[in-house]
Design a protein around this motif. Structure first.
Motif, short mmCIF file in Angstrom:
data_model
loop_
_atom_site.label_atom_id
_atom_site.label_comp_id
_atom_site.label_asym_id
_atom_site.label_seq_id
_atom_site.Cartn_x
_atom_site.Cartn_y
_atom_site.Cartn_z
N TYR A 134 3.15 -5.40 7.50
CA TYR A 134 3.21 -3.98 7.91
C TYR A 134 4.62 -3.40 7.82
O TYR A 134 4.90 -2.31 8.28
N GLU A 135 5.53 -4.14 7.18
CA GLU A 135 6.89 -3.64 6.95
C GLU A 135 6.82 -2.47 5.96
O GLU A 135 6.03 -2.51 5.02
N GLN A 136 7.66 -1.45 6.19
CA GLN A 136 7.67 -0.33 5.25
C GLN A 136 8.92 -0.34 4.39
O GLN A 136 10.00 -0.71 4.84
N PHE A 137 8.76 0.04 3.11
CA PHE A 137 9.89 0.07 2.18
C PHE A 137 9.95 1.42 1.47
O PHE A 137 8.92 1.98 1.12
N HIS A 138 11.16 1.89 1.22
CA HIS A 138 11.36 3.07 0.41
C HIS A 138 11.61 2.63 -1.03
O HIS A 138 12.54 1.86 -1.28
N VAL A 139 10.78 3.10 -1.95
CA VAL A 139 10.97 2.78 -3.36
C VAL A 139 11.49 4.04 -4.05
O VAL A 139 10.90 5.11 -3.91
N GLU A 140 12.60 3.87 -4.78
CA GLU A 140 13.19 5.03 -5.44
C GLU A 140 12.29 5.55 -6.56
O GLU A 140 11.63 4.78 -7.26
N ALA A 141 12.29 6.87 -6.73
CA ALA A 141 11.41 7.50 -7.72
C ALA A 141 11.64 6.94 -9.12
O ALA A 141 10.72 6.75 -9.89
N GLU A 172 0.85 -1.18 0.00
CA GLU A 172 0.00 0.00 0.00
C GLU A 172 0.89 1.24 0.00
O GLU A 172 1.86 1.32 0.77
N PHE A 173 0.54 2.22 -0.84
CA PHE A 173 1.31 3.47 -0.87
C PHE A 173 0.93 4.33 0.33
O PHE A 173 -0.25 4.56 0.58
N LEU A 174 1.95 4.80 1.09
CA LEU A 174 1.67 5.62 2.27
C LEU A 174 1.90 7.11 1.99
O LEU A 174 0.99 7.91 2.09
N TYR A 175 3.15 7.46 1.64
CA TYR A 175 3.45 8.88 1.41
C TYR A 175 4.75 8.98 0.64
O TYR A 175 5.48 7.98 0.51
N HIS A 190 11.95 9.45 -2.67
CA HIS A 190 11.43 8.11 -2.38
C HIS A 190 9.92 8.10 -2.21
O HIS A 190 9.31 9.11 -1.86
N PHE A 191 9.36 6.94 -2.45
CA PHE A 191 7.96 6.71 -2.12
C PHE A 191 7.91 5.61 -1.08
O PHE A 191 8.63 4.61 -1.20
N VAL A 192 7.10 5.80 -0.09
CA VAL A 192 7.06 4.83 1.00
C VAL A 192 5.83 3.94 0.85
O VAL A 192 4.70 4.43 0.72
N PHE A 193 6.11 2.62 0.82
CA PHE A 193 5.05 1.62 0.69
C PHE A 193 5.06 0.73 1.92
O PHE A 193 6.10 0.54 2.56
N MET A 194 3.90 0.14 2.20
CA MET A 194 3.81 -0.78 3.34
C MET A 194 3.27 -2.14 2.88
O MET A 194 2.30 -2.20 2.11
N ASP A 195 3.93 -3.18 3.32
CA ASP A 195 3.47 -4.54 3.04
C ASP A 195 2.16 -4.76 3.78
O ASP A 195 2.09 -4.55 4.99
N ARG A 196 1.13 -5.19 3.06
CA ARG A 196 -0.20 -5.32 3.68
C ARG A 196 -0.28 -6.48 4.65
O ARG A 196 -1.20 -6.57 5.45
N GLU A 197 0.67 -7.41 4.55
CA GLU A 197 0.61 -8.55 5.47
C GLU A 197 1.52 -8.36 6.68
O GLU A 197 1.14 -8.68 7.81
N ILE A 238 -2.01 7.46 -5.55
CA ILE A 238 -2.88 8.15 -4.60
C ILE A 238 -2.74 7.44 -3.26
O ILE A 238 -2.37 6.26 -3.20
N ASP A 239 -3.02 8.15 -2.20
CA ASP A 239 -2.86 7.57 -0.87
C ASP A 239 -3.63 6.25 -0.75
O ASP A 239 -4.76 6.14 -1.22
N ASN A 240 -2.99 5.31 -0.11
CA ASN A 240 -3.58 4.00 0.19
C ASN A 240 -3.81 3.12 -1.04
O ASN A 240 -4.48 2.10 -0.95
N LEU A 241 -3.26 3.51 -2.20
CA LEU A 241 -3.38 2.65 -3.39
C LEU A 241 -2.61 1.35 -3.16
O LEU A 241 -1.48 1.38 -2.67
N VAL A 242 -3.25 0.24 -3.51
CA VAL A 242 -2.58 -1.06 -3.34
C VAL A 242 -1.99 -1.49 -4.68
O VAL A 242 -2.69 -1.53 -5.69
#
Lengths: 397, 187
Positions: B88-95, B71-74, B79-86, B106-110
């Motif tokens: 809850y780990e967060q990852f930084h994805v490079e632009a 899920e996209f957080l912010y 970087h874009f910060v995503f969270m694993d839905r299972e 958009i916020d909360n997009l899966v």
């Protein structure tokens, strides 16, 4: 609505009505134990609205998966069942062709003590024997016995050969023309295609014969820029503009591996650009059970027939030999193949001593050929997968 | 390591250091000789498609890839910060991994995030996303037939061409593959 039993469903008993794929049929009589809503095989007799029917009751839903598998249509609107009917017609014409030419149809055993020792062959075992990968040895024993020209349509089995064009169990047409050379044999392949083309309604994608004959060396020169197909591996790869894999100067490739790499990467994609072709005069090390050409012992009296594949590229259809008649030479080639198998960790199979004995006793001059019937049907039907022309592919069993 | 008989559609393999997926694999064995598997393979990072042939005695290196629903957080700088839905780990994805596609975030997009060697290397968007218009010229009623269009700015800053009857504040369905307007949606 007269005809073979077909899936249908009883709609009502008053008056008896049933429906099938063609719509509602009115029936004058139907067996008492059939209730409205029941599915079954509808077997009707009579005509128009005065039909009588017996219904072989079945479990719902009906028709089931088996019916759908055979009746499901491809993008061209043709079913598997239509392909099998087409296949039946081709098989009948092929038999007719050989029968009218005086060939004897034979059936040799499928379970054999030796599958042969060819280097790239992997056999399926059957108890302590093997499922035959080719009927060649037994057919040659018949030739040595004076059977005359013979043909056979049989199953052949090769392990680990699965794909869009391979099934581990496939149908082979093999025939031996006693007294014929490979020039005559190639003409007979063309005559067979003409015979079937003239009698089959489904148009053949193959143009009418004759087809060009192209020596392997010429194919290497034309399509790969290779001046000597017998050159060492690094030269073959370099001339064909192919990278040498790995760190070793020859890429760790044997001559044969380099030869087939060039063949697969450079020749096959273009071989059938202008239609079907007989690729002749294979390198002597690939003679297998063929004799060498007396005037040029660097090449074998071996040819293959290739045709354009429905999905592009080429399809290998048949492999023919001017047969090797020298029993001692055949034995030494077999021993070399066996040594190769040992060195490469391939399973070691026993030699077929009775076949070698038959050769030693003397076989008449003969040319022989194996033709993949599934492939021919597949090509003609325009199928891009062999399963489309088989009753059952391996994963459907 | 795998063998060439494992080369089937969708197998993830490592070629010259990059992860690829097998698009098509064909077994060939001309002239009763060496067997080969001819493949069309697609680079999972760049999307480019190659033809590659393997001899049957070559070994195939499998790519350590994994698809995770995230899920996209912010966004945070580059970087874009995503969270694993299972987990809850967060990852930084490079632009640069997202490129132009970041305009659909958009916020909360899966999304499906592709990991290669435990690093996020690709983000697969849903085919359709729904987004609100923050700015466009006022709508013209009744004009549905001419096919004329006007630009509309969406909540993420992305611009799409929309029909003239569409209004500011409305929600749109967008095809992320083409970046085109599909229809209005009620929210």
């Amino acid at each position: 609505m007269l005809g073979a039993p077909r899936p249908g469903r009883l709609v009502s008993r008053q008056p008896p009505l049933a429906e099938d794929a063609a719509g509602i049929v009115t029936l004058e009589h139907i067996h008492d134990d059939i209730q409205p809503g029941d599915w079954g095989w509808l077997h009707t007799t009579g005509e128009g609205t005065s039909l009588t029917a017996a219904v072989q009751k079945t479990a719902a839903p009906f028709p089931g998966e088996e019916w759908r598998r055979l009746h499901r249509t491809d993008p061209a609107g043709r079913s598997r069942l239509a392909a099998l009917r087409f296949r039946h017609r081709i098989m009948r014409r092929v038999r007719e062709f050989f029968d009218t030419r005086g060939y004897l149809e034979v059936e040799t055993p499928l379970r054999v003590p030796s599958p042969g020792v060819e280097t790239h062959l992997s056999a399926l075992s059957a108890d302590d024997w093997f499922l035959s990968p080719s009927p060649e040895f037994q057919m040659k024993r018949l030739l040595a016995g004076g059977a005359g020209s013979i043909y056979q349509i049989c199953r052949a089995f090769r392990r680990d050969e699965t794909g869009a064009r391979h099934n581990p169990e496939f149908t082979m047409l093999e025939w031996y023309a006693v007294g014929a050379d490979t020039t005559q044999l190639r003409a007979e392949v063309e005559a067979l295609i003409t015979y079937v083309q003239e009698r089959e309604d489904v148009p053949s994608p193959l143009p009418p014969p004759p087809y060009p004959r192209l020596p392997m060396a010429a194919a290497f020169a034309r399509f790969a820029g290779v001046t000597d197909m017998m050159a060492p591996a690094p030269v073959l790869l370099a001339q064909a503009g192919l990278p040498v894999p790995g760190d070793l100067p020859d890429g760790g490739l044997s001559w044969e591996e380099a030869f087939f790499t060039v063949f697969v990467e450079r020749i096959e994609p273009r071989l059938c650009e202008e239609g079907p072709v007989f690729l002749t005069q294979w390198p002597a090390p690939m003679a297998s059970l063929a004799r060498l050409i007396p005037e040029n012992p660097l090449v074998a009296d071996r040819f293959e027939f290739f045709a354009p594949a429905p999905g592009g590229g080429d399809l290998e259809i048949a492999n023919g030999f001017g047969e090797l008649l020298d029993g001692e030479l055949q034995r030494s080639r077999s021993l070399e193949d066996l040594a190769w198998r040992r060195a490469h960790g391939a399973p070691e199979y026993p030699l077929d001593e009775k076949f070698l004995q038959a050769l030693a006793e003397g076989m008449p001059p003969v040319s022989g050929i194996a033709l993949g019937l599934d492939r021919l049907v597949m090509l003609w039907w325009g199928a891009d997968h062999i399963r489309s022309v088989l009753t059952f592919a391996g994963d459907e069993l | 390591m795998a063998s060439t008989s494992d080369l089937k559609k969708n197998l993830k393999i490592l070629v010259d250091g990059d992860p690829y997926t097998v698009v098509e694999a064909q077994f060939v064995k001309p002239g009763k000789g060496t067997a080969f598997t001819k493949c069309r393979i697609k680079n999972l990072i760049t999307g480019s498609v190659l033809e590659r042939t393997w001899r049957s005695n070559e070994s195939i290196e499998l790519a350590n890839t994994e698809n995770r629903k995230m899920e996209f957080l912010y966004s945070e700088g580059e970087h874009f910060v995503f969270m694993d839905r299972e987990t809850y780990e967060q990852f930084h994805v490079e632009a640069e991994v997202l490129g132009d596609d970041s305009r659909w975030l958009i916020d909360n997009l899966v999304t499906d995030v592709l990991f290669f060697n435990e690093k996020p290397v690709g983000v697969e968007f849903p085919t359709f996303v729904e987004m609100q218009i923050v700015h466009c010229e006022p709508g013209v009623r009744g004009d549905t037939a001419t096919g004329a269009s006007k630009p509309a700015t969406l909540i993420t800053g992305a611009t799409v061409q929309v029909p003239l009857f569409v209004n500011e504040g409305e929600w749109l369905k967008i095809d992320t593959r083409t970046g085109e307007y599909v229809e209005r949606v009620k929210k």
